[in-house]
Design a protein around this motif. Structure first.
Motif, PDB file in Angstrom:
ATOM      1  N   ASP A 271       0.794  -1.171  -0.032  1.00 43.83           N
ATOM      2  CA  ASP A 271       0.023   0.001   0.017  1.00 43.83           C
ATOM      3  C   ASP A 271       1.045   1.252   0.220  1.00 43.83           C
ATOM      4  O   ASP A 271       0.343   2.384  -0.185  1.00 43.83           O
ATOM      5  N   ASN A 272       2.180   1.034   0.290  1.00 44.30           N
ATOM      6  CA  ASN A 272       3.060   2.377   0.264  1.00 44.30           C
ATOM      7  C   ASN A 272       3.489   2.710  -1.069  1.00 44.30           C
ATOM      8  O   ASN A 272       3.921   1.974  -1.924  1.00 44.30           O
ATOM      9  N   LEU A 273       3.463   3.984  -1.455  1.00 44.69           N
ATOM     10  CA  LEU A 273       3.893   4.434  -2.536  1.00 44.69           C
ATOM     11  C   LEU A 273       5.256   4.489  -2.676  1.00 44.69           C
ATOM     12  O   LEU A 273       5.842   3.905  -3.879  1.00 44.69           O
ATOM     13  N   ILE A 274       6.439   4.599  -1.786  1.00 42.13           N
ATOM     14  CA  ILE A 274       7.581   4.282  -1.754  1.00 42.13           C
ATOM     15  C   ILE A 274       7.964   3.064  -1.066  1.00 42.13           C
ATOM     16  O   ILE A 274       7.710   2.916   0.197  1.00 42.13           O
ATOM     17  N   TYR A 275       8.286   2.129  -1.795  1.00 42.70           N
ATOM     18  CA  TYR A 275       8.520   0.639  -1.391  1.00 42.70           C
ATOM     19  C   TYR A 275       9.607   0.025  -2.259  1.00 42.70           C
ATOM     20  O   TYR A 275       9.760   0.436  -3.410  1.00 42.70           O
ATOM     21  N   SER A 276      10.448  -0.679  -1.590  1.00 40.79           N
ATOM     22  CA  SER A 276      11.427  -1.292  -2.187  1.00 40.79           C
ATOM     23  C   SER A 276      11.745  -2.773  -1.950  1.00 40.79           C
ATOM     24  O   SER A 276      11.314  -3.234  -0.832  1.00 40.79           O
ATOM     25  N   SER A 277      11.524  -3.390  -3.083  1.00 37.11           N
ATOM     26  CA  SER A 277      11.747  -5.095  -3.067  1.00 37.11           C
ATOM     27  C   SER A 277      13.069  -5.631  -2.577  1.00 37.11           C
ATOM     28  O   SER A 277      13.245  -6.872  -2.635  1.00 37.11           O
ATOM     29  N   ARG A 283      18.870  -3.816   5.227  1.00 39.85           N
ATOM     30  CA  ARG A 283      17.425  -3.561   4.935  1.00 39.85           C
ATOM     31  C   ARG A 283      16.658  -4.619   4.581  1.00 39.85           C
ATOM     32  O   ARG A 283      17.052  -5.046   3.313  1.00 39.85           O
ATOM     33  N   LYS A 284      15.491  -4.907   4.986  1.00 38.18           N
ATOM     34  CA  LYS A 284      14.501  -5.891   4.443  1.00 38.18           C
ATOM     35  C   LYS A 284      13.545  -5.184   3.406  1.00 38.18           C
ATOM     36  O   LYS A 284      13.414  -4.074   3.586  1.00 38.18           O
ATOM     37  N   PRO A 285      12.862  -6.015   2.539  1.00 37.15           N
ATOM     38  CA  PRO A 285      12.102  -5.359   1.682  1.00 37.15           C
ATOM     39  C   PRO A 285      11.038  -4.823   2.385  1.00 37.15           C
ATOM     40  O   PRO A 285      10.758  -5.493   3.309  1.00 37.15           O
ATOM     41  N   GLY A 286      10.318  -3.752   1.713  1.00 36.33           N
ATOM     42  CA  GLY A 286       9.265  -2.891   2.505  1.00 36.33           C
ATOM     43  C   GLY A 286       9.346  -1.485   2.358  1.00 36.33           C
ATOM     44  O   GLY A 286      10.229  -1.157   1.507  1.00 36.33           O
ATOM     45  N   ALA A 287       8.427  -0.795   3.100  1.00 31.14           N
ATOM     46  CA  ALA A 287       8.494   0.825   3.145  1.00 31.14           C
ATOM     47  C   ALA A 287       9.766   1.157   3.577  1.00 31.14           C
ATOM     48  O   ALA A 287      10.602   0.550   4.268  1.00 31.14           O
ATOM     49  N   ILE A 288      10.045   2.350   2.877  1.00 31.49           N
ATOM     50  CA  ILE A 288      11.173   3.155   2.997  1.00 31.49           C
ATOM     51  C   ILE A 288      11.298   3.904   4.510  1.00 31.49           C
ATOM     52  O   ILE A 288      10.085   4.970   4.421  1.00 31.49           O
TER      53      ILE A 288
END
Length: 361
Positions: A271-277, A283-288
């Protein structure tokens, strides 16, 4: 008289000490316990003043009997008033970050003026105290402490403890401008470098430029915040609420909010606009997080090859760049609404290019 504290230099007169951190001399009144800053003065001058003060105290101090001291009404100390002031401050519904900063500042003021009678703290003492921070290159801290002192004594006037505010006659230190502004050309170059680090950083930079919001609010933006072709934002710092149209655009860089949001949907099932997989640096994948956004921007800035001064622009400077671009394409009032400022005075600080841009003649 109280005994000389162990922290005093044995090579200095009684009650005189040298603060290495601030590089200043201070003299402690052995009767009241109040410590008075002498500022950055030559050692011989500090010693001469301390000897003179000690001599005056010894000639004029007459210890009272224990019974007289018990009968005497104690003066209202600055430290005692701060207990009341913290109750007043708690009613203002301040943000947690502001409360944390104020608490640290209050502890600093308590250490300096705590044992002194609030009615006897002079303008001179406050001015000397603030000057020690200016001389140490902490001008912004001096500005913040003066503002807090002004409010503390203002409330004391309201409650009838003192008749006038001793802080008002002091000069307001001009805060130092340390961080460089970010130009549009520099933004584009850093964004190009950011594209090699991950699309999420590019998206965050674009959203920052289009919306003019702070990093904390950008990292909290969600697709579920979009309704009726608008992105709804509640600023975490001020609580100010904005409903940004998806049609919002900047012609100077050919960006629209709707286009950037669509770019955020690519390979993003959250649901986050800024997200990294991607996984990077633990850092784990998810919201920044805001901190990670700042760190990634600094890395992209370095990779861009642009040579900045000792205080290069941070991600927050995108907010200033946005206000300046909208001032040209729209007007000042639009920039003020977008940034969520209550007054134009604050907006003008962001509109100030600090010599970064040319004046068109």
């Amino acid at each position: 008289m109280s005994n000389r504290p162990k922290r005093y230099d044995v090579n200095l007169p009684r009650n005189l000490t040298f603060r290495k951190a601030k590089q200043i001399y201070s003299w402690r009144n052995p009767i009241t316990g109040q410590e008075i800053s002498l500022g950055r003065i030559p050692r011989k001058d500090a010693i001469a003043q301390a000897i003179e003060a000690n001599s005056y105290i010894e000639q004029n101090f007459v210890p009272s009997a224990l019974l007289d001291r018990l009968k005497d009404n104690p003066e209202f100390t600055f430290s005692k008033w701060l207990e009341r002031y913290e109750v007043i401050q708690a009613r203002r519904n301040l943000k947690p970050t502001t409360i944390r900063i104020r608490t640290n500042q209050i502890q600093t003021l308590k250490a300096e003026f705590g044992r002194a009678s609030i009615s006897r703290i002079s303008t001179r003492e406050i001015a000397v105290f603030l000057e020690t921070y200016i001389e140490c290159g902490k001008r912004n801290m001096a500005v913040a402490l003066r503002s807090l002192l002004l409010d503390i004594f203002r409330e004391a006037v309201v409650e009838g403890l003192i008749e006038k505010n001793p802080v008002e006659p002091t000069r307001t230190p001009s805060p130092e401008v340390k961080r460089e502004r970010l130009s549009l050309e520099q933004f584009i170059a850093i964004r190009q470098a950011a594209s090699k680090m991950g699309s999420w950083l590019v998206n965050a930079m674009n959203i920052g430029l289009l919306t003019g919001q702070r990093r904390e609010d950008i990292t909290r933006m969600a697709f579920s915040d979009i309704n009726s072709d608008r992105l709804f934002v509640t600023q975490s710092k001020t609580g100010h609420k904005l409903a940004l149209p998806l049609s919002l655009e900047l012609k100077a860089i050919s960006l629209s909010l709707s286009g950037v949001i669509e770019a955020c949907r690519v390979e993003n099932d959250s649901d986050n606009l800024i997200y990294s997989s991607a996984k990077k640096g633990g850092r784990k994948p998810g919201a920044i997080s805001p901190g990670w956004l700042t760190q990634a921007f600094a890395e992209a800035r370095l990779q861009s090859g642009i040579e900045f001064g000792p205080n290069p622009p941070t991600f927050h400077e995108i907010r200033s760049l946005a206000s300046r671009l909208y001032e040209v394409e729209r007007d000042e009032s639009f920039a003020q609404k977008l940034l969520g400022h209550k007054t134009m005075t604050m907006t003008k600080k962001y509109l100030d290019a600090r010599g970064q841009e040319y004046v068109m003649v």
